[in-house]
Design an enzyme around this catalytic site. Structure first.
Site, PDB file in Angstrom:
ATOM      1  N   CYS A  91       0.862  -1.182   0.000  1.00  0.00           N
ATOM      2  CA  CYS A  91       0.000   0.000   0.000  1.00  0.00           C
ATOM      3  C   CYS A  91       0.895   1.227   0.000  1.00  0.00           C
ATOM      4  CB  CYS A  91      -0.916  -0.006   1.220  1.00  0.00           C
ATOM      5  SG  CYS A  91      -1.972   1.454   1.345  1.00  0.00           S
ATOM      6  N   GLY A  92       0.835   2.013  -1.070  1.00  0.00           N
ATOM      7  CA  GLY A  92       1.731   3.155  -1.208  1.00  0.00           C
ATOM      8  C   GLY A  92       1.433   4.277  -0.249  1.00  0.00           C
ATOM      9  N   HIS A  93       0.162   4.698  -0.182  1.00  0.00           N
ATOM     10  CA  HIS A  93      -0.153   5.796   0.741  1.00  0.00           C
ATOM     11  C   HIS A  93       0.102   5.343   2.178  1.00  0.00           C
ATOM     12  CE1 HIS A  93      -4.016   4.048   2.177  1.00  0.00           C
ATOM     13  NE2 HIS A  93      -3.839   4.899   3.153  1.00  0.00           N
ATOM     14  N   HIS A 225      -8.859  -2.998  -7.737  1.00  0.00           N
ATOM     15  CA  HIS A 225      -8.724  -1.564  -7.958  1.00  0.00           C
ATOM     16  C   HIS A 225      -9.011  -1.261  -9.437  1.00  0.00           C
ATOM     17  CE1 HIS A 225      -6.097  -2.576  -4.557  1.00  0.00           C
ATOM     18  NE2 HIS A 225      -6.258  -1.346  -4.125  1.00  0.00           N
ATOM     19  N   ASP A 250     -10.378   5.695  -3.268  1.00  0.00           N
ATOM     20  CA  ASP A 250      -9.146   6.124  -2.625  1.00  0.00           C
ATOM     21  C   ASP A 250      -9.165   7.641  -2.532  1.00  0.00           C
ATOM     22  OD1 ASP A 250      -6.531   6.505  -1.706  1.00  0.00           O
ATOM     23  OD2 ASP A 250      -5.770   4.845  -2.906  1.00  0.00           O
ATOM     24  N   CYS A 254      -3.196   7.339  -4.653  1.00  0.00           N
ATOM     25  CA  CYS A 254      -2.943   5.897  -4.701  1.00  0.00           C
ATOM     26  C   CYS A 254      -1.510   5.605  -5.143  1.00  0.00           C
ATOM     27  CB  CYS A 254      -3.931   5.163  -5.597  1.00  0.00           C
ATOM     28  SG  CYS A 254      -3.846   3.358  -5.431  1.00  0.00           S
ATOM     29  N   GLY A 255      -0.699   5.135  -4.204  1.00  0.00           N
ATOM     30  CA  GLY A 255       0.717   4.925  -4.489  1.00  0.00           C
ATOM     31  C   GLY A 255       0.997   3.766  -5.419  1.00  0.00           C
ATOM     32  N   THR A 256       0.477   2.574  -5.084  1.00  0.00           N
ATOM     33  CA  THR A 256       0.708   1.439  -5.976  1.00  0.00           C
ATOM     34  C   THR A 256      -0.032   1.647  -7.300  1.00  0.00           C
ATOM     35  OG1 THR A 256      -1.076   0.174  -4.904  1.00  0.00           O
ATOM     36  CG2 THR A 256       1.167  -0.197  -4.118  1.00  0.00           C
TER      37      THR A 256
END
Length: 333
Positions: A91-93, A225, A250, A254-256
């Site tokens: 999870c990027g964020h 997603h 989101d 969204c990082g990823t």
């Protein structure tokens, strides 16, 4: 005050999206790797995820991260990612939130102007470079796991007979990527219910007809997603609405998803290496990303993505579970 469980947390948000960082109370989850720990946690401790993410302690768009000792010696911390939909590989964020919390609580040795933290995640090693000024985390740049395009111009038939063309890419999770125009909808938050329904319809169809599976780890599977980009989006600056299972948007860029989008654009020949890409969320917040190089994943051409964003600590808490609480795993309404 009675409690069967005491969980220590530092809450944060990354460009609008919450991350509840659990700093104590879970213990070390069994497993030789972080992905083995993810699978064990999912099978045996999912009640803890429900308690923290679902109502009444969480909400329909809650997200979190559980700190662990790393499973490999070259990392500083391990992380398990939880949200209302389950346990994510990456999870990027959430990782930006974790890195910010680690710096601002002193859980890592803080070095100015940049504190580098190596994080052991279920998807692989993620390096966080935290820009620090007067002890405060100003922004975080993540060097993520390899991202790659799974397929371009795929078609699928939705209930009702509509055929939709989309790209599928991986950036730590799988993403279906397509223009919002494909559903004839405006990029307008007033139409959020219609946008959400369209994205969930595509998500269900993909998982029923052509479920994606990671080529190196079959436990990472499924599309949860859908990235719907707005009219006027380009390979340098893009706006989007990110629809997430089981039915929410989101709040962050969204990082990823930013990594998957850059991999998709690179596969299309539209985003060169070391070129800035700005990704804007449904609420107008931004991540900036770039591709640092190329690699392969199980023989599939891949890229090495990085992106930068900001997080802010919003509070600290101890979450309790009274033995008489009728909702020990929370509830979903």
């Amino acid at each position: 005050m009675r409690s069967k469980l005491v969980l220590h947390a530092v809450d944060s948000h990354t460009e609008g999206m919450p991350t509840r960082v659990i700093t104590g109370g879970v213990g070390t989850v069994p497993g030789a790797t972080m992905n083995e720990r993810r699978l064990h946690f999912r099978a045996h401790r999912d009640d803890v995820r429900g308690l923290l993410m679902n109502e009444p302690r969480g909400h329909a768009a809650m997200s979190g991260a559980i700190l662990q000792p790393p499973a490999r010696p070259d990392c500083d911390w391990g992380v398990l990612y939880v949200e209302v939909s389950g346990c994510l590989p990456m999870c990027g964020h959430g990782t930006i939130g974790v890195a910010t919390v680690l710096v601002e609580t002193g859980m890592v040795e803080v070095v100015e102007p940049v504190t580098t933290i190596r994080l052991d995640t279920p998807a692989g090693v993620v390096v966080a470079e935290v820009a620090v000024e007067n002890g405060a985390a100003r922004h975080v740049t993540l060097r993520n796991v390899p991202a790659f395009a799974v397929g371009l111009d795929r078609t699928i038939t939705l209930p009702g007979g509509r055929t939709v063309t989309y790209d599928l890419a991986y950036g730590g999770n799988f993403y279906a990527i397509l223009p919002l125009d494909a559903f004839g909808l405006p990029f307008d938050r007033a139409r959020k219910d219609d946008i959400l329904a369209a994205g969930l319809s595509l998500m269900r169809a993909i998982n029923e007809q052509d479920e994606p599976v990671h080529p190196e780890d079959p436990s990472i599977r499924g599309c949860h997603h859908v990235h719907l980009y707005a009219p006027g989006a380009t390979a340098r600056r893009s706006r989007h609405a990110m629809v997430i299972h089981p039915g929410w948007f989101d709040r962050s860029p969204c990082g990823t998803g930013t990594c998957a989008r850059m991999a998709q654009l690179h596969a299309r020949g539209e985003l060169p290496l070391r070129t800035e890409f700005v990704n804007e969320s449904f609420i107008g917040t931004r991540f900036s990303g770039r591709l640092l190089g190329t690699t392969e994943v199980a023989g599939v051409p891949a890229v090495l993505p990085s992106f930068t964003g900001r997080a802010w600590i919003t509070g600290t808490a101890q979450y309790l579970l009274d033995p008489t609480d009728p909702f020990p795993e929370g509830f979903v309404l």
